[in-house]
Design a protein around this motif. Structure first.
Motif, PDB file in Angstrom:
ATOM      1  N   GLU A 132       0.841  -1.209   0.000  1.00  0.00           N
ATOM      2  CA  GLU A 132       0.000   0.000   0.000  1.00  0.00           C
ATOM      3  C   GLU A 132       0.874   1.257   0.000  1.00  0.00           C
ATOM      4  OE1 GLU A 132      -3.803   1.909  -0.011  1.00  0.00           O
ATOM      5  OE2 GLU A 132      -3.168  -0.181  -0.361  1.00  0.00           O
ATOM      6  N   LEU A 133       1.947   1.246   0.799  1.00  0.00           N
ATOM      7  CA  LEU A 133       2.873   2.383   0.837  1.00  0.00           C
ATOM      8  C   LEU A 133       3.512   2.588  -0.536  1.00  0.00           C
ATOM      9  CD1 LEU A 133       4.611   4.560   2.203  1.00  0.00           C
ATOM     10  CD2 LEU A 133       6.154   2.729   2.981  1.00  0.00           C
ATOM     11  N   ALA A 134       3.987   1.499  -1.148  1.00  0.00           N
ATOM     12  CA  ALA A 134       4.608   1.594  -2.470  1.00  0.00           C
ATOM     13  C   ALA A 134       3.609   2.104  -3.508  1.00  0.00           C
ATOM     14  CB  ALA A 134       5.177   0.239  -2.892  1.00  0.00           C
ATOM     15  N   LYS A 135       2.375   1.633  -3.395  1.00  0.00           N
ATOM     16  CA  LYS A 135       1.341   2.046  -4.343  1.00  0.00           C
ATOM     17  C   LYS A 135       1.062   3.551  -4.225  1.00  0.00           C
ATOM     18  CE  LYS A 135      -2.919   0.811  -3.420  1.00  0.00           C
ATOM     19  NZ  LYS A 135      -3.678   2.068  -3.265  1.00  0.00           N
ATOM     20  N   ASP A 136       0.908   4.044  -2.984  1.00  0.00           N
ATOM     21  CA  ASP A 136       0.577   5.450  -2.787  1.00  0.00           C
ATOM     22  C   ASP A 136       1.717   6.367  -3.245  1.00  0.00           C
ATOM     23  OD1 ASP A 136      -1.868   4.754  -1.765  1.00  0.00           O
ATOM     24  OD2 ASP A 136      -1.246   4.866   0.339  1.00  0.00           O
ATOM     25  N   VAL A 137       2.951   6.006  -2.915  1.00  0.00           N
ATOM     26  CA  VAL A 137       4.091   6.854  -3.266  1.00  0.00           C
ATOM     27  C   VAL A 137       4.348   6.836  -4.774  1.00  0.00           C
ATOM     28  CG1 VAL A 137       6.583   7.165  -2.993  1.00  0.00           C
ATOM     29  CG2 VAL A 137       5.152   6.674  -1.001  1.00  0.00           C
ATOM     30  N   SER A 138       4.331   5.650  -5.392  1.00  0.00           N
ATOM     31  CA  SER A 138       4.582   5.589  -6.830  1.00  0.00           C
ATOM     32  C   SER A 138       3.468   6.266  -7.615  1.00  0.00           C
ATOM     33  CB  SER A 138       4.747   4.129  -7.281  1.00  0.00           C
ATOM     34  OG  SER A 138       3.531   3.406  -7.112  1.00  0.00           O
ATOM     35  N   ASP A 197      14.664   5.267  13.147  1.00  0.00           N
ATOM     36  CA  ASP A 197      14.525   3.936  12.575  1.00  0.00           C
ATOM     37  C   ASP A 197      13.253   3.835  11.743  1.00  0.00           C
ATOM     38  OD1 ASP A 197      15.512   1.259  12.320  1.00  0.00           O
ATOM     39  OD2 ASP A 197      13.814   0.642  13.564  1.00  0.00           O
ATOM     40  N   MET A 198      12.180   4.472  12.190  1.00  0.00           N
ATOM     41  CA  MET A 198      10.923   4.431  11.439  1.00  0.00           C
ATOM     42  C   MET A 198      11.087   5.114  10.077  1.00  0.00           C
ATOM     43  SD  MET A 198       7.193   5.883  12.554  1.00  0.00           S
ATOM     44  CE  MET A 198       5.747   5.558  11.532  1.00  0.00           C
ATOM     45  N   GLU A 199      11.724   6.281  10.080  1.00  0.00           N
ATOM     46  CA  GLU A 199      11.960   6.982   8.807  1.00  0.00           C
ATOM     47  C   GLU A 199      12.767   6.100   7.860  1.00  0.00           C
ATOM     48  OE1 GLU A 199      13.897  10.557   9.916  1.00  0.00           O
ATOM     49  OE2 GLU A 199      12.089  11.547  10.684  1.00  0.00           O
ATOM     50  N   GLN A 200      13.825   5.461   8.398  1.00  0.00           N
ATOM     51  CA  GLN A 200      14.683   4.634   7.552  1.00  0.00           C
ATOM     52  C   GLN A 200      13.944   3.402   7.054  1.00  0.00           C
ATOM     53  OE1 GLN A 200      17.748   5.599   6.487  1.00  0.00           O
ATOM     54  NE2 GLN A 200      17.454   3.870   5.096  1.00  0.00           N
ATOM     55  N   GLN A 201      13.074   2.821   7.888  1.00  0.00           N
ATOM     56  CA  GLN A 201      12.304   1.649   7.456  1.00  0.00           C
ATOM     57  C   GLN A 201      11.409   2.000   6.258  1.00  0.00           C
ATOM     58  OE1 GLN A 201      10.467   0.671  11.255  1.00  0.00           O
ATOM     59  NE2 GLN A 201      11.642  -1.237  11.370  1.00  0.00           N
ATOM     60  N   TYR A 202      10.792   3.176   6.316  1.00  0.00           N
ATOM     61  CA  TYR A 202       9.956   3.596   5.183  1.00  0.00           C
ATOM     62  C   TYR A 202      10.808   3.772   3.925  1.00  0.00           C
ATOM     63  CZ  TYR A 202       5.545   4.366   7.688  1.00  0.00           C
ATOM     64  OH  TYR A 202       4.369   4.182   8.376  1.00  0.00           O
ATOM     65  N   ARG A 203      11.986   4.381   4.099  1.00  0.00           N
ATOM     66  CA  ARG A 203      12.874   4.565   2.940  1.00  0.00           C
ATOM     67  C   ARG A 203      13.285   3.213   2.354  1.00  0.00           C
ATOM     68  NH1 ARG A 203      15.589   8.135   6.677  1.00  0.00           N
ATOM     69  NH2 ARG A 203      14.828  10.284   6.411  1.00  0.00           N
ATOM     70  N   ASN A 204      13.577   2.254   3.221  1.00  0.00           N
ATOM     71  CA  ASN A 204      13.997   0.928   2.748  1.00  0.00           C
ATOM     72  C   ASN A 204      12.871   0.223   1.996  1.00  0.00           C
ATOM     73  OD1 ASN A 204      16.505   1.300   3.877  1.00  0.00           O
ATOM     74  ND2 ASN A 204      16.045   0.178   5.762  1.00  0.00           N
ATOM     75  N   ILE A 205      11.629   0.365   2.507  1.00  0.00           N
ATOM     76  CA  ILE A 205      10.498  -0.258   1.825  1.00  0.00           C
ATOM     77  C   ILE A 205      10.342   0.333   0.414  1.00  0.00           C
ATOM     78  CG2 ILE A 205       7.980  -0.465   1.817  1.00  0.00           C
ATOM     79  CD1 ILE A 205       8.144  -0.531   4.905  1.00  0.00           C
ATOM     80  N   ASP A 233      13.041  -1.001  -1.836  1.00  0.00           N
ATOM     81  CA  ASP A 233      12.895  -2.412  -2.199  1.00  0.00           C
ATOM     82  C   ASP A 233      11.700  -2.664  -3.109  1.00  0.00           C
ATOM     83  OD1 ASP A 233      15.101  -2.966  -0.674  1.00  0.00           O
ATOM     84  OD2 ASP A 233      13.957  -3.623   1.086  1.00  0.00           O
ATOM     85  N   TRP A 234      10.653  -1.858  -2.970  1.00  0.00           N
ATOM     86  CA  TRP A 234       9.390  -2.168  -3.645  1.00  0.00           C
ATOM     87  C   TRP A 234       9.153  -1.371  -4.938  1.00  0.00           C
ATOM     88  CZ3 TRP A 234       4.895  -5.124  -2.088  1.00  0.00           C
ATOM     89  CH2 TRP A 234       5.152  -5.974  -1.014  1.00  0.00           C
ATOM     90  N   ILE A 235       9.954  -0.349  -5.193  1.00  0.00           N
ATOM     91  CA  ILE A 235       9.706   0.504  -6.366  1.00  0.00           C
ATOM     92  C   ILE A 235      10.970   0.581  -7.210  1.00  0.00           C
ATOM     93  CG2 ILE A 235       9.081   2.829  -7.139  1.00  0.00           C
ATOM     94  CD1 ILE A 235       7.585   3.217  -4.520  1.00  0.00           C
TER      95      ILE A 235
END
Length: 489
Positions: free
Chosen positions: A55-61, A103-111, A114-116
């Protein structure tokens, strides 16, 4: 505010929302509606859930494949009663995860990494809303800012979650979404196949550009053909007018106006008493005994193509059936220049030059406005000085180019020159006489700069709210500076 009373909606661009977050004025988010560039989420995306990652990848892309935008997490929304959009109604900040904000900010960046594919330029940042109190944790909102980045589009989701919530092989499937309005819209398999088959988005972009280019080329070709035709008509009419003026090998001034496109003057040969004949007999004038366009002879019909008033060797005024207008006059001391005992010089009288040019534009305006069908929307105006290099003038006279007084005498770089000015004749040309003064100034400006004189030195001109213009009042009153002949040495 009463809960039954709708919150007034407002739209804000992503940059303004970022400023609100940085200034901690979170109350200003209330009432903001979601748009193609703005999305609100009440709760964070869970980083331990593949569906949430998708869902995060979908919204950002989706935003990246459009114009970019911002996702603000920690804002609760409701459907606005009169709009098709969700509206922010409350900042519902969330406590920081046990692992910490960084860590939360970095986790979002990593997702997102990896996903886009390819990598999207994003700014992921937590914003403090509430300071920790006894027994509580700090609360935050998180913003993901996606700047516009068309150079790397499209951005593809390179992983897929199957029916059982498990991640499928990213080498086999991918997805593509775009942001439209307040939501993201996926492309269908058939659409993606068509786009990939032709080169991703190349058919839409390139074909669209080709259509624009072909349209422009078509317009240019049509314009070139129109200009060529107008030039041919101009050259032939000028030749005929000069022949009728009978000033072969003598200095001459010509003023001309040629409408573009198909136009005609149907009443040109209708009657000797017609309004158009009276206008040719008495064209616009500003002063008694001024440098005007009156010839003093009846505008007779010639070869069924033109009405011509001519005083051979002095003046001519032609109005052609196709709407072309030409005025010619002596380019020496008989009209344009100072009557000078030294016949080896041609010193232009600025008042004769400027008054006749201004009056010619006024006459063209009247003829186009009242008698041309259709009324021209574009025309070429011409000012020509001709001083032939050979002929029956006294020896030495023909070898001198024109001179023009502006502080000092300025000598023309050549013996003859033609200046042309293409003008769009908008509605204000026909309704506002001041437009005629502006065109006259532009045409004269070409001549003055040819002599090496700055445009702001052109006499009988003034600044108006439409720019620099020739002033009829200054001509009537004698101009902004004396127009006396230079002293003869």
């Amino acid at each position: 505010m009463d809960k039954s009373t709708p919150i007034p909606p407002k739209e804000l661009p992503p940059q303004e929302i970022i400023k609100i977050l940085e200034s901690r004025e979170y109350h200003r988010l209330v009432g903001v509606v979601e748009t193609e560039e703005v999305e609100f989420k009440g709760e964070p995306y869970r980083v331990d859930n593949n569906l949430q990652k998708q869902e995060l990848a979908k919204d950002v892309s989706g935003l990246a494949n459009s114009k970019g935008g911002v996702i603000v997490i920690g804002v609760r929304t409701e459907k606005h009663p009169s709009l098709p959009h969700e509206q922010a109604i409350e900042v519902s900040s969330f406590p920081i995860p046990p692992s910490g904000g960084d860590d939360m900010e970095q986790q979002y960046r990593n997702i997102l990494k990896d996903w886009i594919f390819p990598a999207i330029k994003t700014e992921v940042r937590l914003h403090l809303v509430e300071e920790p109190q006894s027994g509580t944790s700090s609360k935050f909102v998180l913003a993901i800012f996606i700047p516009e980045q068309r150079e790397n589009q499209p951005f593809l989701i390179n992983q897929y979650i199957g029916e059982k919530g498990k991640k499928e092989g990213k080498e086999i499937v991918f997805g593509y979404v775009e942001r439209h309005g307040p939501g993201v819209i996926p492309r269908t398999v058939s659409e993606l196949h068509r786009l990939l088959n032709r080169g991703i988005f190349a058919d839409e972009v390139i074909n669209g550009k080709f259509e624009v280019i072909l349209d422009q080329l078509s317009k240019i070709t049509a314009q070139d053909a129109e200009i060529t035709k107008t030039n041919q008509i101009m050259n032939q009419h000028v030749k005929d007018t000069l022949t009728a003026l009978d000033r072969a090998n003598k200095p001459t001034i010509l003023l001309a106006a040629f409408p573009h496109g198909e136009t005609t003057i149907p009443t040109l040969f209708q009657s000797r008493e017609s309004e158009i004949v009276q206008l040719l007999l008495n064209p616009p004038a500003l002063r008694n005994l001024g440098f005007d366009l009156r010839v003093g002879s009846f505008p007779a019909i010639r070869e069924g193509q033109v009405r011509r008033s001519v005083a051979p060797g002095w003046k001519i005024l032609d109005l052609w059936k196709d709407g072309s207008i030409i005025f010619g006059a002596a380019g020496d001391g008989d009209f344009l220049c100072w009557g000078n005992a030294n016949e080896e010089t041609l010193i232009i009288n600025p008042l004769a030059l400027i008054e006749s040019t201004y009056l010619f534009i006024l006459l063209s305006r009247e003829l186009f406005r009242k008698f041309s069908i259709p009324r021209p929307t574009k025309a070429t105006f011409m000012l020509s000085l001709q001083n032939p290099s050979e002929g029956d003038l006294q020896k030495g006279f023909m070898e001198k180019p024109y001179e023009l007084l502006s502080g000092n005498l300025h000598r023309a770089p050549e013996s003859s020159k033609e200046f042309r000015l293409e003008c769009s004749l908008e509605d204000n040309f026909y309704s506002d006489e001041e437009s005629s003064g502006k065109i006259a100034f532009e045409l004269l400006g070409n001549l003055y700069t040819w002599f090496g004189i700055e445009e702001n030195s052109i006499p009988y001109s003034e600044y108006t709210d439409k720019g620099r213009s020739i002033s009829r009042n200054m001509i009537i009153g004698g101009g902004s500076r004396p127009s006396f002949p230079p002293r003869i040495q």
